[in-house]
Design an enzyme around this catalytic site. Sequence first.
Site, PDB file in Angstrom:
ATOM      1  N   ALA A   1       0.845  -1.200   0.000  1.00 23.50           N
ATOM      2  CA  ALA A   1       0.000   0.000   0.000  1.00 23.50           C
ATOM      3  C   ALA A   1       0.878   1.246   0.000  1.00 23.50           C
ATOM      4  CB  ALA A   1      -0.891  -0.012   1.232  1.00 23.50           C
TER       5      ALA A   1
ATOM      6  N   GLY B   1       0.850  -5.159   1.044  1.00 25.27           N
ATOM      7  CA  GLY B   1      -0.234  -5.299   0.070  1.00 25.27           C
ATOM      8  C   GLY B   1       0.236  -5.933  -1.227  1.00 25.27           C
TER       9      GLY B   1
ATOM     10  N   GLU C   1      -0.038  -9.451  -0.655  1.00 20.93           N
ATOM     11  CA  GLU C   1      -1.471  -9.782  -0.554  1.00 20.93           C
ATOM     12  C   GLU C   1      -2.100  -9.889  -1.948  1.00 20.93           C
ATOM     13  OE1 GLU C   1      -2.049  -6.569   2.350  1.00 20.93           O
ATOM     14  OE2 GLU C   1      -3.142  -8.037   3.536  1.00 20.93           O
TER      15      GLU C   1
ATOM     16  N   GLU D   1       3.872  -5.111   7.598  1.00 17.66           N
ATOM     17  CA  GLU D   1       2.982  -4.048   8.093  1.00 17.66           C
ATOM     18  C   GLU D   1       3.160  -3.778   9.581  1.00 17.66           C
ATOM     19  OE1 GLU D   1       2.101  -6.375   5.925  1.00 17.66           O
ATOM     20  OE2 GLU D   1       0.616  -5.639   4.502  1.00 17.66           O
TER      21      GLU D   1
END
Length: 695
Positions: A63, A102, A105, A125
């Site tokens: 992210a 992310g 992910e 994270e």
Amino acid sequence: MAESVSFDARGEIALIKIENPPVNALSQAVRSGLAAAICRGEQDTRIKAMVLIGGERGFSAGADIREFGEPPRQPLLLDVIDVIERSSKPVIAAIQGTALGGGLEVALGCHFRIASPDAVMGLPEVKLGLLPGAGGTQRLPRLIGVSAALEMIVEGTVVSAQRALVLGLVDELAPGGLEAHALDFARGIVASGKPVRRVSMLDCEPSDQSVFEAYVETVERKRRGYIAPLRCIAAVRAATELPFKKGLERERAMFLELAASPQSKAQRHAFLSERAAAKIPDMRAKTAIGTLPIDLVGVVGAGTMGTGIAMCFANAGVPVMLVEANADNLERGMALVRKNYARTMARGGLSQAEMDKRVALIRPSVSNDQLAQADLVIEAVFEELEVKQKVFRMLDQICKPGAILASNTSYLNIDLIADATARPEYVLGMHFFSPANVMPLLENVRGARTLPQVCATAMKIGKLIGKTPVMVRVCDGFVGNRMLAKRTRESYFMLEEGATPQQIDKVLYDFGFPMGPFAMSDLAGVDVGWLNRQSRLANLTSRERACDILDQIHALGRFGQKTGAGFYRYDADRHRSVDPEIEALIVNHSKKRNIERRQISDVEILERCLYPMINEGAKLLEEGIVDRPGDIDVVWLKGYGFPAFLGGPLFYADQIGLPVVYEALLKYQVVHGDQYWKPAALLENMVRSGKRFYT
Ligand code: 3HC
Ligand code: NAI
């Protein structure tokens, strides 16, 4: 479709490429581009499978950290990953470089994953005070099992492609070109008619609750005060207890809670400040500044610091000459190097071959002539100006033109050291922290005449050896030790006014430091602190000189952990206990000094330790010793164990409010009648105009 994601039909395979330099962060444009590309692939009847790949620098770093703190922008990453996973056509993640947060992910949402052998993957994270918030905590345990997932999610461990293959995180490695391999892999899947594998549909292995309890216990000990690791454990636990969709909802709720938490804000601040510190503001515009090649390094002095510094370079594969005046010390230094590596090897962190290679890169010598070919020489001899000037005079004679001469001095004036040479523009400070091979901070100190190119080289070499370099200017003790001196001074004053070492240590430990000043002194060596105090006696105020508790403890031969006694007593396993002898010594000291001992509150201890440091930080900014408040925070986070969840002393000051700090300084100024407490002009101005260190 957004430009940061491209769609290229290669026969029946669509190649979807993320191109968002520098690290392919999943910004809003990338997210919408990805969703659109997958939909296009679904709709295009010629397309039978899709390959998702990153650009040059890697798959994706996750992210976009800079978007946190703003209202969420559609589409959410969670939903984009759902689109990928629900695709009826196989989607293959082709991972090179890094797939983090992310980014991983997204790969977990794909139906297959292949990776180039040098790829690395992780869910870091937690280091930003977050948890993986796009399905990572629910998919990873389903794919690789609870234990392995816990390790990656709770500790933020990054794994190599080889390890990922063993764990089942990737299906195959691609030793040749990744793109070609991925396209072949996709064609193979299409030809075989292999059904897509959706990770969310896998069963999560049931797990013994004791696994989670043991993890909670470890985290509470090792990551004291941090909320995110505990939420990470709870999220993985949810994966074992709830259906996928419900688990995802639980993950999302905890992610949003963490993203809005002060801890995550502080940790994101720490991340961005560290990146900012690597860039020197007044040099950024001058694009022509290059760096000098550093192929051979010299280190002068094989004591505590010199050996550690030599190891830093050997660890990075850079050959290093370790030069000592004293042959016995050289032998002792090399024995220390070997002992340190052997310890790492025993812990499984190093193979015998790698250890031998690193030791061989350190070439010990008692001859200064060996330094003639070095591109960079770092001096780590005794902390005395005359001794250092003599060494620099010698280096100036021996070293080739253009070689950088650096000093590891803790306090001394780099400009005076540079005066001993005919090349002051090649002289700077490179202040490592003890133990140098472990501590991440490198305080680079530019002198008045240091060339920009030399500064840029020191920053680059710092990064090369795995340090966090921060550039500062010349002053007594630079940033870290100058601020530390303020805390040390008040800690000793509070001892003679009524506090005990264990009380002060506990307050700072509870605040989040790994240890308080007296436990720290015992670890570093009371003799080291005493020597430092002796060298600075002339600069001390009368009260500082009279407050000689350290001298008294030193005179008893209590040098800290290494002698089994210092401010505390230590058993054979170095477990600490309070020593009544020290308490008596302190009480007696107060009596001799006619100071009536009183109860000192924990609040007073914290304020008197931290607020003078914050005030000194403001002075450092005022004097231009550093360019940004973030540089000060990075020094304290990386060099002195300031808790990352509080973001550093100046970030912390903003959180509690500068007026609070300012008022407290004025209060102590009245109580102690001492100019020492006078607020810095910058602080006063900021309070008057309602400003903060960070806007
Ligand atoms: N978002 C935005 N910018 C990022 C970024 C990210 N995730 N990761 C790195 N950057 C920026 C850096 O700030 C820096 O910018 P600058 O040049 O303007 O200072 C630039 O990219 C280069 O970064 P580095 O200097 O760190 O480059 P390196 O090559 O040394 O390291 C890296 C690259 C290993 C990717 C490292 O940057 C890194 O660890 N990044 C963070 C990874 C991470 O924590 N990802 C998780 C994000 S949170 C998330 O994904 C939530 C999700 O679960 C919902
Ligand atoms: P040390 O006493 O452990 O080692 C100094 C070494 O330098 C000795 O082995 C000595 O024989 C050698 N030496 C002296 N003169 C020499 C010369 N002319 N040529 C070659 N070798 C010579 O000292 P330490 O602790 O390693 O400190 C070195 C420097 O690092 C000092 O400037 C100190 O302030 C700084 N420093 C120390 C830290 C610490 O925690 N010990 C932390 C950060 C910086």
